[in-house]
Design an enzyme around this catalytic site. Structure first.
Site, mmCIF file in Angstrom:
data_model
loop_
_atom_site.group_PDB
_atom_site.id
_atom_site.type_symbol
_atom_site.label_atom_id
_atom_site.label_comp_id
_atom_site.label_asym_id
_atom_site.label_seq_id
_atom_site.Cartn_x
_atom_site.Cartn_y
_atom_site.Cartn_z
ATOM 1 N N PRO A 23 0.837 -1.208 0.000
ATOM 2 C CA PRO A 23 0.000 0.000 0.000
ATOM 3 C C PRO A 23 0.866 1.250 0.000
ATOM 4 O O PRO A 23 1.754 1.396 0.838
ATOM 5 C CB PRO A 23 -0.810 -0.131 1.301
ATOM 6 N N LEU A 24 0.607 2.151 -0.949
ATOM 7 C CA LEU A 24 1.464 3.320 -1.152
ATOM 8 C C LEU A 24 0.617 4.570 -1.366
ATOM 9 O O LEU A 24 -0.069 4.692 -2.378
ATOM 10 C CB LEU A 24 2.355 3.112 -2.381
ATOM 11 N N TYR A 178 -0.859 5.413 12.866
ATOM 12 C CA TYR A 178 -2.195 5.954 12.614
ATOM 13 C C TYR A 178 -3.156 5.486 13.708
ATOM 14 O O TYR A 178 -2.743 4.865 14.692
ATOM 15 C CB TYR A 178 -2.647 5.590 11.203
ATOM 16 N N GLY A 320 7.430 -1.552 -2.193
ATOM 17 C CA GLY A 320 6.893 -0.225 -2.409
ATOM 18 C C GLY A 320 7.627 0.523 -3.495
ATOM 19 O O GLY A 320 7.194 0.586 -4.635
#
Length: 368
Positions: A23-24, A178, A320
């Protein structure tokens, strides 16, 4: 290189190789409505391969989940309909795609919320240090217990929305400082209710979200990402192996059919272009989890190490930076083709440059 290109079942799907698009965050959605654009269709289509797994950029579960400009959401019908273009294109190429669900928590900014609502977290503890502009980070408002329970339902609905958009599953972003990571880490969670204090209580929100999403869309379409030992955005835990060991044990006990667990190598450093990561701190969690396991972190500058790790562990390996610059990365790794160099200056811009204009390999490329 045998294991890296050996089939493996993930969720409902038989993958043909174990090279995963990590995920980028790339900031190519629309400015006001956080709607995926046709650029995203091209980007994911380029990186799709038959039997390959793609994990999308982190995607906001609600309008108040974060304020990064031009990051996409999955909370409106327009967003759902636009994501359908991405999933349709990827599926036509034979790939599998999961959507990553995201809430920034204290990493957000009240200035970017629609009515300047305060940012939220587990406790009123700001990110240490200062922002790039030299100003201190905002102190978040602790979520009330009832709000935490409502948050669980927001994640559930976002997962349902993702399935409506055609995704093969979702990955809960429970890493990198997060919101959910803020609940898990002992340094950022000083709550005194049922969601704070002990390892079990700090893990409660994560496990309740998993329970609810599994109930809504099925275990085989549910996955989660962790970053034990992570220090990004001020994270620190008093006993990482105990904390993430507990989380992994509970998931193995209650949801052994999850599509996969995704762990980030703690000592990786994606901000250091020349650094090669050849450490492995994730073995304690591999021992606890019996299903598919994705390892991420620092492999773009350590291709041989990543292939060796897949051979040793059977893990899927998430890339990534290398996948940003090489849309056909699985083929390049398999054939030992030369890799394009990535341009860090275009990671977080808003157009096709450095996004969909990297070349595919040619017969003239030299070996690694």
């Amino acid at each position: 290189m045998k294991k890296a290109f050996e089939p493996i079942k993930v969720g409902r799907h038989q993958l043909q190789h174990r090279i995963v698009l990590a995920p980028l965050t790339r900031f190519r959605a629309t400015l006001e409505q956080a709607v995926p654009t046709d650029l995203l269709v091209d980007y994911y289509l380029q990186r799709a391969s038959p039997g390959g797994l793609l994990i999308t950029e982190a995607t906001f579960i609600s309008r108040l989940a974060g304020g990064y400009r031009q990051a996409p959401g999955i909370y409106s019908q327009e967003q759902i309909d636009s994501w359908k273009k991405v999933t349709t294109a990827v599926h036509e190429k034979g790939a599998v795609i999961f959507l990553q669900l995201w809430h920034l928590g204290r990493a957000g900014s009240s200035n970017l919320n629609p009515n300047r609502e305060p940012i939220v977290s587990a406790s009123a503890i700001p990110i240490p240090g200062t922002k790039p502009n030299g100003k201190p980070y905002e102190t978040p408002r602790p979520l009330e217990t009832l709000e935490v329970k409502e948050l669980v339902q927001t994640y559930r609905q976002a997962a349902i929305n993702a399935i409506e958009a055609g995704f093969d599953g979702i990955e809960i972003h429970n890493a990198n400082g997060y919101l959910l990571d803020q609940f898990v880490n002992s340094s950022t969670n000083k709550r005194t209710d049922e969601y704070g204090g002990s390892t079990e209580n700090r893990s409660r929100l994560t496990l309740e979200i998993v329970d609810n999403i599994v109930d809504a869309i099925g275990a085989d379409r549910t996955a989660i990402r962790f970053s034990p030992n992570g220090s990004v955005q001020g994270m620190k835990d008093e006993d990482p192996v105990k904390t993430w060991g507990y989380l992994t044990t509970q998931l193995q006990k209650n949801h052994p059919g999850l599509a996969y667990l995704h762990f980030i190598e703690a000592r990786s450093d994606f901000t250091a272009d020349g650094k090669v990561n050849t450490v492995d701190t994730l073995e304690p969690y591999r021992q606890l989890w019996k299903g598919p396991f994705i390892t991420a972190g620092g492999f773009s500058t350590a291709i041989k190490h990543s292939v060796d790790l897949a051979e040793k562990t059977g893990n899927l390996i998430a890339f990534g930076r290398a996948f940003i610059a090489n849309p056909d990365l699985p083929e390049r790794i398999k054939n030992e083709y030369h890799l394009n160099k990535y341009d860090r200056k275009t990671f977080y811009t808003h157009d096709a440059i450095g996004y969909t204009d990297y070349p595919f390999h040619s017969d003239n490329n030299s070996k690694l």
